[in-house]
Design a protein around this motif. Sequence first.
Motif, PDB file in Angstrom:
ATOM      1  N   LEU A  89       0.817  -1.217   0.000  1.00  0.00           N
ATOM      2  CA  LEU A  89       0.000   0.000   0.000  1.00  0.00           C
ATOM      3  C   LEU A  89       0.850   1.267   0.000  1.00  0.00           C
ATOM      4  CD1 LEU A  89      -2.779  -1.053   2.549  1.00  0.00           C
ATOM      5  CD2 LEU A  89      -2.789  -1.245   0.068  1.00  0.00           C
ATOM      6  N   HIS A  90       2.194   1.108  -0.088  1.00  0.00           N
ATOM      7  CA  HIS A  90       3.113   2.250  -0.128  1.00  0.00           C
ATOM      8  C   HIS A  90       2.919   3.169   1.087  1.00  0.00           C
ATOM      9  CE1 HIS A  90       4.091   1.013  -4.210  1.00  0.00           C
ATOM     10  NE2 HIS A  90       2.794   1.013  -4.499  1.00  0.00           N
ATOM     11  N   GLN A  91       2.834   2.569   2.264  1.00  0.00           N
ATOM     12  CA  GLN A  91       2.631   3.333   3.492  1.00  0.00           C
ATOM     13  C   GLN A  91       3.991   3.687   4.102  1.00  0.00           C
ATOM     14  OE1 GLN A  91       0.213   0.674   5.848  1.00  0.00           O
ATOM     15  NE2 GLN A  91      -1.689   1.410   4.932  1.00  0.00           N
ATOM     16  N   THR A  92       4.248   4.995   4.213  1.00  0.00           N
ATOM     17  CA  THR A  92       5.512   5.466   4.803  1.00  0.00           C
ATOM     18  C   THR A  92       5.291   6.342   6.023  1.00  0.00           C
ATOM     19  OG1 THR A  92       5.528   7.387   3.332  1.00  0.00           O
ATOM     20  CG2 THR A  92       6.659   5.382   2.560  1.00  0.00           C
ATOM     21  N   GLY A  93       4.026   6.634   6.367  1.00  0.00           N
ATOM     22  CA  GLY A  93       3.742   7.479   7.526  1.00  0.00           C
ATOM     23  C   GLY A  93       3.500   8.925   7.181  1.00  0.00           C
TER      24      GLY A  93
END
Length: 687
Positions: free
Chosen positions: A522-526
């Motif tokens: 999901l390309h979650q980096t914050g």
Amino acid sequence: MTLETLRNNHKFPIILLLFISFWQQSLSQTKKNTVFDPAIRAVYIFDIAKLTTWPNEKDIKTYQILVLEHEPSVYPELKKLTAGQLIKGKPIEVKLITSEAEISACQVLFVMQKSAYQLSVILEKIAGHHTLLMTEDFEFHKSMINLKVVNGSRRYEVNEKKISEAGLRLHPAVMAPAIKTQADWEALYEQTDHLLTEEKKMTEQLNHDIEKQQKTIESQKVEMNQQSQKIASQRKDIEHQQAEITNQKKALHVLLADIALKQNELTLKREELEHQHQAIAIQTQKIETQNSVLKTQTQEIEQQVSEISKQKNILKMQLKQIESQKLILLLFGFIMIVLFALGFFIWKAYQTKRKANILLEQKNNEITQQNAEILQQKEEIEAQRDEIEQQRDQIEIQRDIATQQRDEIGHQKQEITDSILYARRIQTAVLPPQEFINKILPHHFFILNQPRDIVSGDYYWMAQKGSKTIFAVADCTGHGVPGAFMSMLGVAFLNEIVNKAGAQIMASEILNQLRDHVMKALHQTGKEGESKDGMDIALGVLDLDSRLLEYAGANNPLYLVRPRKNIAQYTKPELEAYINIETEQFVLYEVKADKMPIGIFEDHRPFRNHSLYLGTDDTIYLFSDGYADQFGGPNDKKFKYKPFKETLVDIQPQNMTEQREVLYRVIEDWKGDRPQVDDIMVMGIRI
């Protein structure tokens, strides 16, 4: 046959003791200064402990072995040897002490003479505690079991009297090679030659057995090669299936994107149709108002026509009277032409006729004016009628358009429904099939799966790795089509993680890897504005051979319902803190999950791994929050977790199929006519 294979054999302690006895005797001729090293001491202590019977074994929860020595040598070897081992199905605790004052109640106490401990103090400390005392290099018959090196040979003596006084009983395999009397010591040296001869025969037999086993091993290698070829073929099949699943996923992505586009078009057309319905309603209301006005005007015209008709009748009567009067005047004028009176009457009649003509002219003018008004009203009514007919034609055209749009919307809705139904088939296909679960856990499980929509954001999953069964219940963000997307990702990632993992797989490590896969996908980096999607999950790894369950959870806990007969045997002190509900027959334990999801989270840390042993008739439950969050009841409130736990305890006397039916009926009765608010998923497994 390897040492590990022998150790897993229940006859291993007996074989090991006999082997050590003969091995010690054979070494006595070549190694006169043989002594006990720490590893050998640890083997003696552990194997003799396994062949000892205590009178209070039912009350023992953990077998404690105390090692009394100043400089630790035996303790680390024994600690390493017993790691992960059990004595009669119960865990082992090895503890180091350095003085007689530290001696406490235990099952086995080992003491070394070189540390100069006082045996009298030790015997006083263990009196009345059913403790097996093992020593080394003490005087003959002062201890219970005393290790000795006699004539370069490792031996041990047994004091049957002291062992019996302590309420203990040794297996015959321990008693057979032991030295019991002083005469045994003296006869030991005389038997050396005889034992060496016997040992030589046994060695030859062992060599023969080893050759036989080597042949068996060679045969097993051939079988293993064949199995490796089968496994390679199965892997190719799995890769082919995974490729098909990938293609199905791609098709599902395209299908769901098309569904989303059509849903947007459907929403716009619905809004346009609602506006048209509102316009039609307004126009219909105007037409009804105009019809009402037209009806009123028509009634007024009919009333005016009726009055004109009455006036015409009156005028006709007056004209008849005038004609009658004319005849009379002519008659009287002919008879009384010479009479003045007759002239007077003629003049009078003329005056009357004149007045009647004036009145008639006035009446004609009024009628002409009324006819003009009637014609004007008629023209207005005809114009209104034409306008109404025009509006009616427009309404019919709009109604035809609305009907066409309704039919088109219905067709699109049917296409969307068919697409979602096909998506459900794909989602069901990637879940573990019922036959696979029945093979692993026959008649010992149930799954209650009630999606809110056609496809579900909740899913269950199960796999087998060697002797371990891995299972999980997960609740993805959202429900319906978005939740189904996440469930497909979760199933695919779990399959990939378990297929690549080794035999020593841990529940917490599976969740750690699953979180990494989801965040990467999901390309979650914050960063702010990113997707916060993810899932809550409860996952267990069950070894059916040892009945050891490992659990790790992301926001979703695990419930364990245990009969009271199993509490004393399987409940550790740390598990007592999980007790949530108690009845006369059962106890429900709630093992808490980590308060973080599978996905991006501020407090990012590894998941905890919980371990607990299960007994017969223990039942574990994994679930999503849909059951407890369902609205219903007389006050339209949530079902909540406390009634859910009480229901699980109440249904324990029933089998798993009946439990599922009861849980289904309870939530359906609670819900009543209200809509289902979320997906519902409950999994139960009974040992």
